[in-house]
Design a protein around this motif. Sequence first.
Motif, PDB file in Angstrom:
ATOM      1  N   ALA A 166       0.868  -1.166  -0.112  1.00 34.67           N
ATOM      2  CA  ALA A 166      -0.035   0.002  -0.027  1.00 34.67           C
ATOM      3  C   ALA A 166       0.888   1.272   0.035  1.00 34.67           C
ATOM      4  O   ALA A 166       0.796   2.187  -0.563  1.00 34.67           O
ATOM      5  CB  ALA A 166      -0.771  -0.144   1.048  1.00 34.67           C
ATOM      6  N   HIS A 167       1.786   1.382   0.828  1.00 37.65           N
ATOM      7  CA  HIS A 167       2.606   2.542   1.203  1.00 37.65           C
ATOM      8  C   HIS A 167       4.107   2.475   1.168  1.00 37.65           C
ATOM      9  O   HIS A 167       4.420   1.354   1.095  1.00 37.65           O
ATOM     10  CB  HIS A 167       2.106   3.054   2.531  1.00 37.65           C
ATOM     11  N   ASP A 210       6.345  -0.035   3.482  1.00 42.11           N
ATOM     12  CA  ASP A 210       5.663  -1.094   3.717  1.00 42.11           C
ATOM     13  C   ASP A 210       6.529  -2.621   3.151  1.00 42.11           C
ATOM     14  O   ASP A 210       6.789  -3.576   3.633  1.00 42.11           O
ATOM     15  CB  ASP A 210       4.292  -1.232   3.102  1.00 42.11           C
ATOM     16  N   HIS A 228      -4.300  -1.553   3.568  1.00 36.89           N
ATOM     17  CA  HIS A 228      -3.384  -2.841   3.339  1.00 36.89           C
ATOM     18  C   HIS A 228      -4.414  -3.971   2.853  1.00 36.89           C
ATOM     19  O   HIS A 228      -3.972  -4.706   1.996  1.00 36.89           O
ATOM     20  CB  HIS A 228      -2.562  -3.116   4.739  1.00 36.89           C
ATOM     21  N   TRP A 276       0.584  -4.150   9.857  1.00 34.96           N
ATOM     22  CA  TRP A 276      -0.184  -3.663  10.759  1.00 34.96           C
ATOM     23  C   TRP A 276      -1.032  -4.806  11.337  1.00 34.96           C
ATOM     24  O   TRP A 276      -2.178  -5.241  11.074  1.00 34.96           O
ATOM     25  CB  TRP A 276      -1.304  -2.515  10.383  1.00 34.96           C
TER      26      TRP A 276
HETATM   27 ZN   LIG Z   1       1.138   0.781   4.957  1.00 36.88          ZN
END
Ligand SMILES: [Zn+2]
Length: 282
Positions: free
Chosen positions: A32-33, A36, A147, A176
């Motif tokens: 996602a980011h 990550d 996510h 997470w």
């Molecule tokens: Zn993330």
Amino acid sequence: MNFKCQNAQLFVPDGLPAEQALRRTTHMAIAAHQDDIEIMAIEGILVCFQQPDTWFSGVVVTDGAGSPRDDLYKDYTDEQMRAIRVVEQKKASIVGDYAAQALLDYPSAMIKNSAHKDPIDDLQALLRVARPEVVYTHNLADKHPTHVAVALRVIEAIRSLPEAERPGRLLGCEVWRDLGWMLDEDKVVFDTTAHESLQAALLGVFDSQIAGGKRYDLATMGRRKANATYFASHAVDVMQGMATGMDLTPLIQDPSLDIQEYVQSFIERFAGDVRKLIGNVQ
Ligand SMILES: [Zn+2]
């Protein structure tokens, strides 16, 4: 490569033309980011690092605009934050010796809405050129909605490919929410013993996140140590670092499998194990 978002890009650390660079890929992480990938897919990075025949490519799906900020970065606008996070992800791809790093630049809200098909098209285009053997993405029991949405889009993109073009393995990784709760026999185990300082360097380039008040660098290295030690209660540590994954391969081999039920089956086996152990000792 032509992506759907105007500011999307493919960065190639060693400067090869985009498609040629991507075609080397054997291991790909889709996250996602920015940061990550380095938290969750370290196995793929390590397996490919400085190897002539294995290459790692990273794909970051969102634009990183909404992240928290502090310290040096506390007055940064969303636009400035977005720009610095792109630079940080490119730095990681250089440190980690990646074949290519795609930055697809979607707003989170668009990824969380399954009606938007552009992300699926971009992912399919990348998968078709790269043809990775192994794909790492988020695990489906992660607690960050973006996510989980990325994992669902990855499954959808792969399921729509002809069977012969699908990767051999799809693995859901920890960011997470770790996967310590899964039964040991259900876990995919990633040995992260090697190149500890490289691992620290890969996490350390994301200064805007770490200085922003979250010690992802320490937490991630600590989690790898904890996973290694707490994996088997009656055996000595055989690894100095470990990450764990949820095997999502059956979901891409059989597109008729229900995703919800598939994840629930891991949770039910965990629930059964807790019930059995208490029953055995009371
Ligand atoms: Zn993330």
